[in-house]
Scaffold this active site. Structure first.
Site, mmCIF file in Angstrom:
data_model
loop_
_atom_site.group_PDB
_atom_site.id
_atom_site.type_symbol
_atom_site.label_atom_id
_atom_site.label_comp_id
_atom_site.label_asym_id
_atom_site.label_seq_id
_atom_site.Cartn_x
_atom_site.Cartn_y
_atom_site.Cartn_z
ATOM 1 N N SER A 164 0.713 -1.215 -0.111
ATOM 2 C CA SER A 164 -0.013 -0.022 0.155
ATOM 3 C C SER A 164 0.905 1.502 0.077
ATOM 4 C CB SER A 164 -0.752 0.026 1.203
ATOM 5 O OG SER A 164 -1.531 1.345 1.501
ATOM 6 N N TYR A 176 -2.496 -1.047 10.386
ATOM 7 C CA TYR A 176 -2.570 -1.362 8.902
ATOM 8 C C TYR A 176 -1.206 -0.633 8.645
ATOM 9 C CZ TYR A 176 -3.945 -1.328 4.272
ATOM 10 O OH TYR A 176 -3.875 -1.588 2.902
#
Length: 317
Positions: A164, A176
């Site tokens: 990401s 995350y």
């Protein structure tokens, strides 16, 4: 001098364009295993590669997701249920892949399974909140990779890990970004180790896309659940206004998410089918034009941008 520089840059991009257009031969003989195919990137990628004629082995978390995917694809595509957080499930899926390959190796492994919640200020969270995300996004990815690595090496194939932009720059608290930084580090070390055996490792670094993982209602519900269990001291420091501001920021975030998932799946397909894949793919214009450049900015400048654009606690100085 500037003319020579322009010519050099032009020749470089021309050469790169030519190299990246070269495609691996006999694609219909290649087999690719993809995790996280219930929805989002994994689901679209499985359908996309199936249409191109590759043999797709799609891992879904639920049988319902697997059944839905089978209805949308050809008979070549096969599915298996897989929970990447459970070692027994990973080992069973690896054995299932071996049985379908026979004497062949596995050309492509796409580690796509991932979750994003819970997301909240670190102080609100517990150790288990971090573990929940790391188990799926990082440790699960590593477990799947280690179990299937001998098959990928046998085919001199590809490992594609979906990371990401948040593996380059931390915009939100919680597990995350930590997990995606870990994916980046694992992929870098894996790429160098496997280069001796002809295996290529690529990372996909998407911006923000409209998938189940980025659903605004799920994000805010998770946020409220964490707020409700927060200590009275924390609630006093942050205040109700912080919750309201956070909800507004989620609404703005949702409007900025890209709907065209093919911007990501096309990158993954290129990493699997090109003779000369890239090491990293920035998927989405927000990733290319904003998050990637910001990741190279001085830390103090990035901190200042995020400081002034993020919700402020009531007791902030």
């Amino acid at each position: 001098m500037w003319l020579y520089l322009a010519v050099f840059v032009g020749l470089y991009y021309l050469l790169r364009w030519y190299r990246e257009r070269q495609v691996v031969s006999h694609l219909r003989d290649k087999c690719v295993f993809i995790t996280g195919c219930d929805s989002g990137f994994g689901n679209q990628l499985a359908r996309q590669l199936d249409e191109r004629g590759l043999q797709v082995l799609a891992a879904c978390l639920t049988e319902k997701g697997a059944e839905r995917l089978r209805r949308q694809t050809s008979d070549r595509l096969e599915t298996v249920t897989l929970d990447v957080t459970k070692t027994d499930s990973v080992a069973a899926a690896a054995q299932w892949v071996k049985e379908r390959l026979g004497d062949r190796g596995l050309w492509g492994l796409v580690n796509n399974a991932g979750i994003a919640l819970p997301v909240a200020p670190n102080e609100w969270l517990t150790k288990q909140d971090f573990v929940t995300i790391l188990d799926v996004n990082l440790l699960g990815l590593i477990d799947v990779t280690l179990n299937l690595l001998p098959l990928v090496r046998k085919a001199r194939g590809r490992v594609v890990n979906v990371s990401s932009v948040l593996g380059r720059i931390t915009l939100f608290s919680g597990g995350y970004s930590i997990s995606k930084y870990g994916v980046e580090a694992f992929s870098d070390s894996l790429r160098r180790e496997l280069s001796y055996f002809g295996v290529k490792v690529a990372m996909i670094e998407p911006g923000f896309f409209k998938t189940a993982i980025a659903n605004k209602d799920r994000i805010f519900k998770s946020f409220l659940d964490i707020w409700d269990r927060a200590r009275p001291e924390v609630k006093q420091i942050y205040g109700e206004n912080f919750v309201t501001s956070y909800k507004e920021s989620i609404e703005q975030f949702d409007h900025k998410c890209t709907q065209d998932l093919s911007l990501v799946t096309n990158c993954i397909e290129h990493a699997l089918t090109a003779c000369h894949p890239r090491t990293r793919y920035s998927a989405g214009w927000d990733a290319k034009l904003f998050y990637l450049p910001v990741s190279y900015m001085p830390t103090f400048l990035v901190d200042a941008i995020l400081y002034w654009s993020s919700p402020r606690p009531t007791k902030a100085l």
